[in-house]
Write a protein that holds these residues in place. Structure first.
Motif, short mmCIF file in Angstrom:
data_model
loop_
_atom_site.label_atom_id
_atom_site.label_comp_id
_atom_site.label_asym_id
_atom_site.label_seq_id
_atom_site.Cartn_x
_atom_site.Cartn_y
_atom_site.Cartn_z
N THR A 2 -8.07 7.36 -14.41
CA THR A 2 -7.48 6.04 -14.24
C THR A 2 -6.35 6.11 -13.23
O THR A 2 -5.76 7.16 -13.01
CB THR A 2 -6.93 5.53 -15.59
OG1 THR A 2 -5.95 6.46 -16.06
CG2 THR A 2 -8.04 5.39 -16.61
N GLY A 3 -6.08 4.97 -12.58
CA GLY A 3 -5.01 4.93 -11.60
C GLY A 3 -5.47 5.38 -10.23
O GLY A 3 -6.65 5.57 -9.96
N SER A 4 -4.53 5.55 -9.33
CA SER A 4 -4.81 5.87 -7.93
C SER A 4 -5.04 7.35 -7.73
O SER A 4 -4.25 8.19 -8.21
CB SER A 4 -3.63 5.41 -7.06
OG SER A 4 -3.66 6.02 -5.81
N TRP A 5 -6.13 7.68 -7.01
CA TRP A 5 -6.36 9.08 -6.68
C TRP A 5 -5.26 9.63 -5.80
O TRP A 5 -4.81 10.77 -5.98
CB TRP A 5 -7.72 9.24 -5.98
CG TRP A 5 -8.84 9.47 -6.94
CD1 TRP A 5 -9.76 8.56 -7.37
CD2 TRP A 5 -9.13 10.69 -7.63
NE1 TRP A 5 -10.61 9.15 -8.28
CE2 TRP A 5 -10.26 10.45 -8.45
CE3 TRP A 5 -8.56 11.95 -7.63
CZ2 TRP A 5 -10.82 11.43 -9.27
CZ3 TRP A 5 -9.12 12.94 -8.44
CH2 TRP A 5 -10.23 12.67 -9.25
N MET A 6 -4.80 8.85 -4.84
CA MET A 6 -3.78 9.36 -3.92
C MET A 6 -2.44 9.58 -4.62
O MET A 6 -1.70 10.51 -4.29
CB MET A 6 -3.61 8.40 -2.74
CG MET A 6 -4.81 8.38 -1.80
SD MET A 6 -5.27 10.03 -1.15
CE MET A 6 -6.70 10.44 -2.17
N GLU A 7 -2.13 8.75 -5.60
CA GLU A 7 -0.92 9.00 -6.39
C GLU A 7 -1.03 10.32 -7.13
O GLU A 7 -0.06 11.10 -7.19
CB GLU A 7 -0.69 7.85 -7.37
CG GLU A 7 -0.24 6.55 -6.72
CD GLU A 7 -0.10 5.42 -7.73
OE1 GLU A 7 -0.44 5.63 -8.92
OE2 GLU A 7 0.32 4.32 -7.33
N ALA A 8 -2.22 10.58 -7.69
CA ALA A 8 -2.43 11.85 -8.41
C ALA A 8 -2.38 13.04 -7.46
O ALA A 8 -1.81 14.09 -7.78
CB ALA A 8 -3.78 11.81 -9.14
N VAL A 9 -2.96 12.87 -6.26
CA VAL A 9 -2.94 13.94 -5.26
C VAL A 9 -1.50 14.23 -4.84
O VAL A 9 -1.09 15.40 -4.75
CB VAL A 9 -3.80 13.54 -4.04
CG1 VAL A 9 -3.55 14.50 -2.86
CG2 VAL A 9 -5.27 13.54 -4.40
#
Length: 289
Positions: A2-9
């Motif tokens: 869930t949420g943004s992949w780029m935020e997680a990256v």
């Protein structure tokens, strides 16, 4: 996820840099124009450090106990990506946000790509655009035998197929095939629908169909073990490019898929002059057919 992949990256990158698990990008670069195409040649000192960590077995180790993608470093792991893949930060990144999208189960890098591999790429590209890369085998620049694709974001100086657009037919329909007049080696461009905002399933189907078309155009067929000949693949900016490979290096400079996107990487600063002397296009042609 869930949420943004780029935020997680970005969150994982920050913690991995702080712990030392992620090697920072250290690069100096120059620009070389060849046949109207702009190439960037970067000297990346961290690549020499990567070479020092390699196990001395061509193509990387077969033993899963030495496989960095089978049980990836938690410090570098962003998270599961669909049912078949996991997103991992490249330990020796060519740029910020450089991702490896690896199969969860071991499979040879030379096994033909499946639609699931393109779905993993399409998931990241739907959010952030960028370019997908595949190094099919040691001769194509792969350092690991565990099947994986890679992703780089769109940024100044990063690999891209956009500079080739002027030399390709503008009105080509999806799945149409073209060749670029500046590229002397065997290759195939196929028109695709992929990128930021394109639904994942749509992009995965388009990319997979284009991959099969390119394999057919180039005569890339599995051998008796189900393995394809070495090749590179790039996907982005509405195109898929495939290039069969004859050898890994030009004058000792390893060439991988990213180089066919207009950005060449060297381990030593003097290697830049080797590329300047012959021109990037001749250097790329030398490792193809």
């Amino acid at each position: 996820m869930t949420g943004s992949w780029m935020e997680a990256v970005d969150a994982r990158s920050a913690s991995a840099r702080a712990s030392g698990a992620l090697q920072p990008v250290q690069a100096e670069q120059t620009e070389i124009e060849d046949a109207g195409l702009r190439f960037i040649v970067r000297w990346v000192s961290s690549l020499a450090a990567k070479d020092a960590t390699k196990v001395a077995i061509p193509g990387g180790p077969r033993d899963p106990n030495f496989n960095p993608f089978l049980n990836p470093d938690p410090e570098l792991t962003v998270g599961p990506l669909g049912d078949a893949h996991v997103a991992i930060l490249n330990k020796f990144p060519l740029c910020d946000r450089h991702l490896v999208l690896a199969r969860r189960e071991f499979e040879e890098q030379l096994v033909p790509l499946a639609q699931a591999d393109f779905a993993a790429l399409a998931t990241i590209m739907a959010e952030a655009g960028g370019i997908g890369l595949f190094n099919g085998g040691t001769a194509a620049g792969a350092s690991q035998r565990h099947k994986h694709v890679q992703w780089l974001p769109e940024a100044e100086g990063n690999a891209s197929l956009r500079p080739f657009a002027a030399g390709l037919p503008g009105g080509l329909p999806e799945q149409g095939v073209a060749r670029h007049p500046a590229l002397a080696m065997q290759h195939a461009f196929v028109r695709v629908r992929c990128g930021q905002g394109v639904p994942v399933e749509t992009a995965a189907e388009s990319l997979y169909a284009a991959y099969l078309t390119a394999c057919g155009e180039l005569g890339l067929r599995p051998d008796s073990d189900g393995l394809l000949p070495p090749c590179n693949l790039l996907a982005g900016d509405g195109w898929l490019l495939m290039v069969p490979r004859s050898q890994e290096c030009f004058e000792g400079i390893p060439m991988s898929a990213v180089c066919f996107g207009g950005t060449l990487y060297t381990r030593q600063p003097e290697q830049i002059e080797s590329i300047r002397r012959v021109g990037p296009l001749r250097a790329l042609a030398a490792v193809g057919y």
